[in-house]
Design an enzyme around this catalytic site. Structure first.
Site, PDB file in Angstrom:
ATOM      1  N   HIS A  55       0.846  -1.199   0.000  1.00  0.00           N
ATOM      2  CA  HIS A  55       0.000   0.000   0.000  1.00  0.00           C
ATOM      3  C   HIS A  55       0.877   1.243   0.000  1.00  0.00           C
ATOM      4  CE1 HIS A  55      -3.909  -1.967   1.748  1.00  0.00           C
ATOM      5  NE2 HIS A  55      -3.402  -2.638   0.738  1.00  0.00           N
ATOM      6  N   GLU A  57       0.974   3.963   1.809  1.00  0.00           N
ATOM      7  CA  GLU A  57       1.491   4.438   3.101  1.00  0.00           C
ATOM      8  C   GLU A  57       2.642   3.555   3.577  1.00  0.00           C
ATOM      9  OE1 GLU A  57      -1.644   3.739   2.285  1.00  0.00           O
ATOM     10  OE2 GLU A  57      -3.089   4.993   3.342  1.00  0.00           O
ATOM     11  N   CYS A  85      -6.053   2.384   5.519  1.00  0.00           N
ATOM     12  CA  CYS A  85      -6.735   1.136   5.854  1.00  0.00           C
ATOM     13  C   CYS A  85      -6.206   0.660   7.218  1.00  0.00           C
ATOM     14  CB  CYS A  85      -6.472   0.090   4.774  1.00  0.00           C
ATOM     15  SG  CYS A  85      -4.817  -0.643   4.884  1.00  0.00           S
ATOM     16  N   CYS A  88      -2.345  -0.021   7.231  1.00  0.00           N
ATOM     17  CA  CYS A  88      -1.530   1.196   7.188  1.00  0.00           C
ATOM     18  C   CYS A  88      -1.699   2.009   8.465  1.00  0.00           C
ATOM     19  CB  CYS A  88      -1.892   2.008   5.954  1.00  0.00           C
ATOM     20  SG  CYS A  88      -1.473   1.151   4.426  1.00  0.00           S
TER      21      CYS A  88
HETATM   22 ZN   LIG Z   1      -3.358   0.398   3.492  1.00  0.00          ZN
END
Ligand SMILES: [Zn+2]
Length: 158
Positions: A55, A57, A85, A88
């Site tokens: 992801h 981040e 999310c 993260c």
């Molecule tokens: Zn994430």
């Protein structure tokens, strides 16, 4: 300062668009800022790298830590094109990031097929009731590493 915040967020948004169009993954970008300078550019690479943890981040945090040679980013801010999310969110806390700015909300993400609300719901349940089965095994053998860690006077606490 206000202008700079928008400048950093526009970089995160630019990454979300550019890297999505290039086929790396979903439309997510993030930058880490320290003392008014962008020190890491992250973007979603789930598709290109076959890595469900890639992801934006997490990517930005890994790059920032590698650049600064540290595992804590307590003097850094994260600008992400979308509200983090749960994975993260956890990474942000482990990295001790000072402040997070986000563009889209998780509701916006859910509306285009990136719904992570079920993970927040799972986190509230007892482990035995989670959708993915979790079962404890060999706790008396696993604890040995914890005992050794806690007794080591030279360990680096983090
Ligand atoms: Zn994430």
């Amino acid at each position: 300062m206000e202008k700079n915040k928008e400048k950093y967020m526009r970089e995160a948004i630019r990454l979300s668009l550019d890297k999505m169009r290039a086929g790396y993954g979903g439309p997510f970008g993030a930058v880490v800022v320290r003392n008014g300078e962008i020190i890491a550019y992250g973007f979603n690479q789930v598709l290109a790298s076959n890595d469900p943890t890639a992801h934006a981040e997490v990517d930005a945090i890994r790059k920032a830590c590698a650049t600064l040679q540290t595992y804590h980013l307590s003097d850094c801010e994260l600008y992400t094109s979308c509200e983090p999310c749960p994975m993260c969110f956890g990474a942000i806390y482990w990295a001790r990031i000072r402040k997070v700015y986000y563009g889209n909300t998780k509701q916006d993400a859910a509306a285009v097929g990136f719904d992570d609300n079920f993970i927040y719901e799972e986190l509230k349940k007892p482990r035995q009731e989670c959708r993915i089965a979790m079962e404890q095994l060999l706790p008396e053998e696993a604890i040995v590493a914890f005992e050794e860690w806690s007794k080591n006077p030279h360990k680096s606490e983090y």
